[in-house]
Design a protein around this motif. Structure first.
Motif, PDB file in Angstrom:
ATOM      1  N   ALA A 257      35.704  89.617  23.273  1.00  0.00           N
ATOM      2  CA  ALA A 257      36.005  90.549  24.263  1.00  0.00           C
ATOM      3  C   ALA A 257      35.938  89.953  25.696  1.00  0.00           C
ATOM      4  O   ALA A 257      36.806  90.407  26.467  1.00  0.00           O
ATOM      5  CB  ALA A 257      35.359  91.700  24.149  1.00  0.00           C
ATOM      6  N   LEU A 258      34.897  89.195  25.804  1.00  0.00           N
ATOM      7  CA  LEU A 258      34.613  88.376  27.047  1.00  0.00           C
ATOM      8  C   LEU A 258      35.589  87.209  27.301  1.00  0.00           C
ATOM      9  O   LEU A 258      35.459  86.706  28.341  1.00  0.00           O
ATOM     10  CB  LEU A 258      33.127  88.267  27.270  1.00  0.00           C
ATOM     11  CG  LEU A 258      32.325  89.538  27.441  1.00  0.00           C
ATOM     12  CD1 LEU A 258      30.688  89.005  27.475  1.00  0.00           C
ATOM     13  CD2 LEU A 258      32.711  90.406  28.772  1.00  0.00           C
ATOM     14  N   GLY A 259      36.239  86.794  26.275  1.00  0.00           N
ATOM     15  CA  GLY A 259      37.058  85.412  26.429  1.00  0.00           C
ATOM     16  C   GLY A 259      36.021  84.331  26.338  1.00  0.00           C
ATOM     17  O   GLY A 259      36.447  83.338  27.046  1.00  0.00           O
ATOM     18  N   ILE A 260      34.776  84.328  26.054  1.00  0.00           N
ATOM     19  CA  ILE A 260      34.086  83.165  25.996  1.00  0.00           C
ATOM     20  C   ILE A 260      34.012  82.433  24.645  1.00  0.00           C
ATOM     21  O   ILE A 260      33.953  83.155  23.499  1.00  0.00           O
ATOM     22  CB  ILE A 260      32.518  83.311  26.632  1.00  0.00           C
ATOM     23  CG1 ILE A 260      31.719  84.493  25.852  1.00  0.00           C
ATOM     24  CG2 ILE A 260      33.044  83.498  28.107  1.00  0.00           C
ATOM     25  CD1 ILE A 260      30.559  84.837  26.291  1.00  0.00           C
TER      26      ILE A 260
ATOM     27  N   ALA B 118      21.789  92.198   5.968  1.00  0.00           N
ATOM     28  CA  ALA B 118      22.919  93.249   6.462  1.00  0.00           C
ATOM     29  C   ALA B 118      22.735  93.499   7.910  1.00  0.00           C
ATOM     30  O   ALA B 118      23.784  93.350   8.586  1.00  0.00           O
ATOM     31  CB  ALA B 118      23.011  94.492   5.653  1.00  0.00           C
ATOM     32  N   VAL B 119      21.765  93.686   8.290  1.00  0.00           N
ATOM     33  CA  VAL B 119      21.437  93.964   9.900  1.00  0.00           C
ATOM     34  C   VAL B 119      21.714  92.519  10.659  1.00  0.00           C
ATOM     35  O   VAL B 119      22.365  92.647  11.629  1.00  0.00           O
ATOM     36  CB  VAL B 119      19.832  94.236   9.963  1.00  0.00           C
ATOM     37  CG1 VAL B 119      19.633  94.192  11.630  1.00  0.00           C
ATOM     38  CG2 VAL B 119      19.655  95.514   9.620  1.00  0.00           C
ATOM     39  N   SER B 120      21.458  91.233  10.072  1.00  0.00           N
ATOM     40  CA  SER B 120      21.530  90.192  10.499  1.00  0.00           C
ATOM     41  C   SER B 120      23.231  89.754  10.732  1.00  0.00           C
ATOM     42  O   SER B 120      23.769  89.455  11.827  1.00  0.00           O
ATOM     43  CB  SER B 120      20.996  89.118   9.908  1.00  0.00           C
ATOM     44  OG  SER B 120      21.194  87.815  10.531  1.00  0.00           O
ATOM     45  N   LEU B 121      23.827  89.979   9.726  1.00  0.00           N
ATOM     46  CA  LEU B 121      25.189  90.002   9.550  1.00  0.00           C
ATOM     47  C   LEU B 121      25.966  90.760  10.674  1.00  0.00           C
ATOM     48  O   LEU B 121      26.637  90.735  11.476  1.00  0.00           O
ATOM     49  CB  LEU B 121      25.636  90.257   8.191  1.00  0.00           C
ATOM     50  CG  LEU B 121      27.223  90.134   8.060  1.00  0.00           C
ATOM     51  CD1 LEU B 121      27.787  88.731   8.254  1.00  0.00           C
ATOM     52  CD2 LEU B 121      27.684  90.418   6.703  1.00  0.00           C
ATOM     53  N   GLY B 122      25.358  92.071  10.804  1.00  0.00           N
ATOM     54  CA  GLY B 122      25.976  93.056  11.747  1.00  0.00           C
ATOM     55  C   GLY B 122      25.951  92.481  13.127  1.00  0.00           C
ATOM     56  O   GLY B 122      26.689  92.873  13.873  1.00  0.00           O
TER      57      GLY B 122
ATOM     58  N   MET C 249      27.892  90.304  18.115  1.00  0.00           N
ATOM     59  CA  MET C 249      28.118  89.312  19.157  1.00  0.00           C
ATOM     60  C   MET C 249      29.339  88.483  19.346  1.00  0.00           C
ATOM     61  O   MET C 249      29.751  88.477  20.244  1.00  0.00           O
ATOM     62  CB  MET C 249      26.689  88.265  18.843  1.00  0.00           C
ATOM     63  CG  MET C 249      25.330  88.940  19.274  1.00  0.00           C
ATOM     64  SD  MET C 249      25.422  89.861  20.789  1.00  0.00           S
ATOM     65  CE  MET C 249      25.788  88.418  21.846  1.00  0.00           C
ATOM     66  N   GLY C 250      29.906  88.266  17.953  1.00  0.00           N
ATOM     67  CA  GLY C 250      31.236  87.681  17.900  1.00  0.00           C
ATOM     68  C   GLY C 250      32.242  88.584  18.588  1.00  0.00           C
ATOM     69  O   GLY C 250      32.982  88.025  19.175  1.00  0.00           O
ATOM     70  N   ALA C 251      32.324  89.760  18.251  1.00  0.00           N
ATOM     71  CA  ALA C 251      33.048  90.599  19.270  1.00  0.00           C
ATOM     72  C   ALA C 251      33.061  90.768  20.661  1.00  0.00           C
ATOM     73  O   ALA C 251      33.782  90.668  21.339  1.00  0.00           O
ATOM     74  CB  ALA C 251      32.991  92.132  18.462  1.00  0.00           C
TER      75      ALA C 251
END
Length: 77
Positions: free
Chosen positions: A27-30, A12-16, A21-23
């Motif tokens: 947000a940074l557009g990379i 669960a921590v890994s998924l979170g 990081m995906g978000a």
């Protein structure tokens, strides 16, 4: 023995962390540094390497505690 919730804590921590990081990447557009298949293959290599080391250490520890047949009877103590 661990409860079912305790066993799910690590995944669960890994998924979170992955979702966070995906978000951040979004947000940074990379884009992610590696295509998904290559990233998952790398993660599989990490997991297999960890398992291999754990297995190897177990085999080494077991061989240190193993006494060949008859050797214990031949010793003079």
């Amino acid at each position: 023995m661990k409860s079912p919730l305790a066993r799910l804590r690590g995944p669960a921590v890994s998924l979170g962390a992955g979702l966070l990081m995906g978000a951040v990447y979004w947000a940074l557009g990379i884009t992610s540094p590696a295509p998904p298949l290559i990233g998952l293959t790398g993660l599989l290599g990490i997991v297999l390497g960890e398992r291999a080391v754990t297995w190897g250490r177990g085999r080494i520890a077991a061989s240190r505690h193993h006494t060949p047949k008859g050797e214990a009877h031949d010793r003079i103590g």
